[in-house]
Design an enzyme around this catalytic site. Structure first.
Site, PDB file in Angstrom:
ATOM      1  N   LYS A 192      36.660  33.224  39.535  1.00  0.00           N
ATOM      2  CA  LYS A 192      37.399  32.275  40.357  1.00  0.00           C
ATOM      3  C   LYS A 192      36.715  32.039  41.705  1.00  0.00           C
ATOM      4  CE  LYS A 192      41.255  33.774  41.718  1.00  0.00           C
ATOM      5  NZ  LYS A 192      42.264  33.889  42.747  1.00  0.00           N
ATOM      6  N   ARG A 267      52.898  32.336  44.101  1.00  0.00           N
ATOM      7  CA  ARG A 267      53.046  33.475  43.196  1.00  0.00           C
ATOM      8  C   ARG A 267      54.401  33.459  42.500  1.00  0.00           C
ATOM      9  NH1 ARG A 267      49.224  37.357  45.657  1.00  0.00           N
ATOM     10  NH2 ARG A 267      47.615  37.313  44.062  1.00  0.00           N
ATOM     11  N   ARG A 306      30.662  45.034  36.406  1.00  0.00           N
ATOM     12  CA  ARG A 306      30.650  44.831  37.851  1.00  0.00           C
ATOM     13  C   ARG A 306      30.880  46.160  38.581  1.00  0.00           C
ATOM     14  NH1 ARG A 306      34.808  40.460  40.404  1.00  0.00           N
ATOM     15  NH2 ARG A 306      36.188  42.217  40.757  1.00  0.00           N
ATOM     16  N   ARG A 312      33.594  49.218  43.563  1.00  0.00           N
ATOM     17  CA  ARG A 312      35.051  49.105  43.679  1.00  0.00           C
ATOM     18  C   ARG A 312      35.706  50.031  42.662  1.00  0.00           C
ATOM     19  NH1 ARG A 312      37.031  42.890  44.117  1.00  0.00           N
ATOM     20  NH2 ARG A 312      38.920  43.877  43.342  1.00  0.00           N
ATOM     21  N   ARG A 324      45.661  45.393  35.741  1.00  0.00           N
ATOM     22  CA  ARG A 324      45.516  44.249  36.663  1.00  0.00           C
ATOM     23  C   ARG A 324      45.605  42.930  35.898  1.00  0.00           C
ATOM     24  NH1 ARG A 324      40.028  45.552  39.045  1.00  0.00           N
ATOM     25  NH2 ARG A 324      40.088  43.485  40.007  1.00  0.00           N
TER      26      ARG A 324
END
Ligand code: IMP
Ligand code: MG
Length: 368
Positions: A192, A267, A306, A312, A324
């Site tokens: 995104k 949201r 990633r 992360r 998630r």
């Protein structure tokens, strides 16, 4: 950018350009008429500003008067009747210059010209500040033209849209291009952020990432930021009203933008409704919810990949990643439904090369 009634106008011709054109008109007229004192006849209402400024820079003596065309529906078969009000000066033997703010089809000027040519004047000249050659339908030659413009509707400097806009010292044109407002969605790992950058450049949109807006307001201790922080510190959700007010401030910071990419918002359905309300108060709307669609297994693979380099921790653990993704679908289901009902949901296949995905997105947005 200005708003008059239901329409938006964007800057077109600035004050400097206008005053240079008027000076040029004044000097041309003066050099043609030599020492004779002209009578400028301004056509109300539009010409009041140009006549005033023209006289101020006219290098010699001059006189002024105004007329007004009043058109009304005639009875019977005559249709529209044009009547002139306001000439009571004796113009016999005078050098008369008709001064218009704008000549469009030329209908008005032609009628005026005929009336004044019967007044036994010594000479009759026509001047206009703005002229639309593409719209002009008459053979009457206009003696002095300030600025030629394309066939567009303009306001300001005496010109109005339904009564408003005459007071602006510069000229604006109707904004025909509608804004493009996109809500961009995509599960974690869908790309995104990368695609938002491309969209922003291609369509000249302003990217509003709610996360960034929050961080900015909190860091800069704005009133809204402090308010948001007070909820966050208590472990509570920031009320929609605070969030929407932050977005409103962002939208207002970018008046004149071609549109926005909303990222991370809305949201909830309540937020979606608040966003509709905000945009409609700006005479625009959400054009589409564009969601990148990527199969869960592909996302998991991408994020684990990633995680190896990003460091992360939430990218390193497969169960966290799956959760998630689940949260994303749980949250967006309502919104997908909300926009689908309005035919504004567009799912875009997010599997492929970056270029392929960009092209798919562009195709959707071009068709909005
Ligand atoms: P005409 O078509 O040349 O007779 O112009 C008629 C009148 O329409 C002008 O005197 C203006 O009052 C108005 N008009 C034409 N074009 C514009 C525009 O772009 N903005 C505002 N008024 C206009
Ligand atoms: Mg007019």
């Amino acid at each position: 950018m200005i708003q008059l009634h239901d329409k938006t106008f964007v800057p077109f011709i600035n004050e400097k350009t206008i005053s240079a054109a008027i000076k040029k008109l004044a000097n041309q007229i003066a050099s043609d008429l030599n020492d004779e004192v002209p009578v400028f006849i301004g056509v109300l209402n539009g010409a009041f500003m140009v006549v005033s400024d023209l006289m101020k820079v006219y290098p010699r003596n001059c006189e002024v008067s105004f007329v007004k065309m009043a058109s009304y529906e005639g009875t019977g078969s005559t249709g529209k009747v044009q009547e002139l009000i306001g000439i009571n000066e004796n113009l016999r033997g005078r050098q008369v210059v008709l001064v218009e703010d704008i000549v469009d089809t030329g209908n008005t000027l032609e009628v005026l010209y005929e009336i004044f040519s019967k007044q036994d004047v010594k000479s009759l000249k026509t001047a206009t500040l703005f002229f639309k050659p593409e719209a002009y339908k008459k053979s009457l030659k206009i003696d002095y033209i300030g600025i030629e413009i394309p066939n567009k509707f303009i306001v300001g400097y005496g010109l109005d849209y339904d009564g408003l806009g005459r007071n602006f010292p510069e000229v604006y044109q109707l904004k025909t291009q509608q804004m493009t407002n996109i809500i961009l969605f995509g599960p974690p790992g869908a790309g995104k952020g990368t695609q938002a950058e491309f969209l922003k450049d291609t369509y000249n949109l302003v990217h509003i990432s709610t996360g960034d807006v929050f961080r900015y307001n909190i860091k800069n201790e704005t009133e809204l930021g402090l308010s948001a922080k007070s909820y966050i510190d208590k472990g509570q959700l920031v009320p929609d009203e605070v969030t929407i007010n932050m977005l409103k401030a962002e939208v207002e910071k970018n008046e004149g933008a071609n549109g926005f990419i909303f990222d991370g918002f809305p949201r909830t359905e309540a937020q979606a409704k608040a966003l509709d309300k905000l945009l409609s108060s700006k005479n625009t709307q959400v054009n589409g919810m564009v969601a990148l669609e990527v199969d869960d297994e592909v996302l998991v693979k991408r994020l684990l990949e990633r995680g190896k380099t990003s460091g992360r921790p939430d990218d390193a653990d497969e169960s966290i990643i799956r959760n998630r993704i689940k949260v994303y679908y749980d949250e967006t289901a309502i919104l997908k439904d909300y926009y689908q009902k309005q035919d504004k949901y567009f799912g875009v296949n997010g599997v492929g090369s970056i270029e392929e995905i960009t092209e798919r997105l562009n195709n959707v947005i071009d068709a909005l």
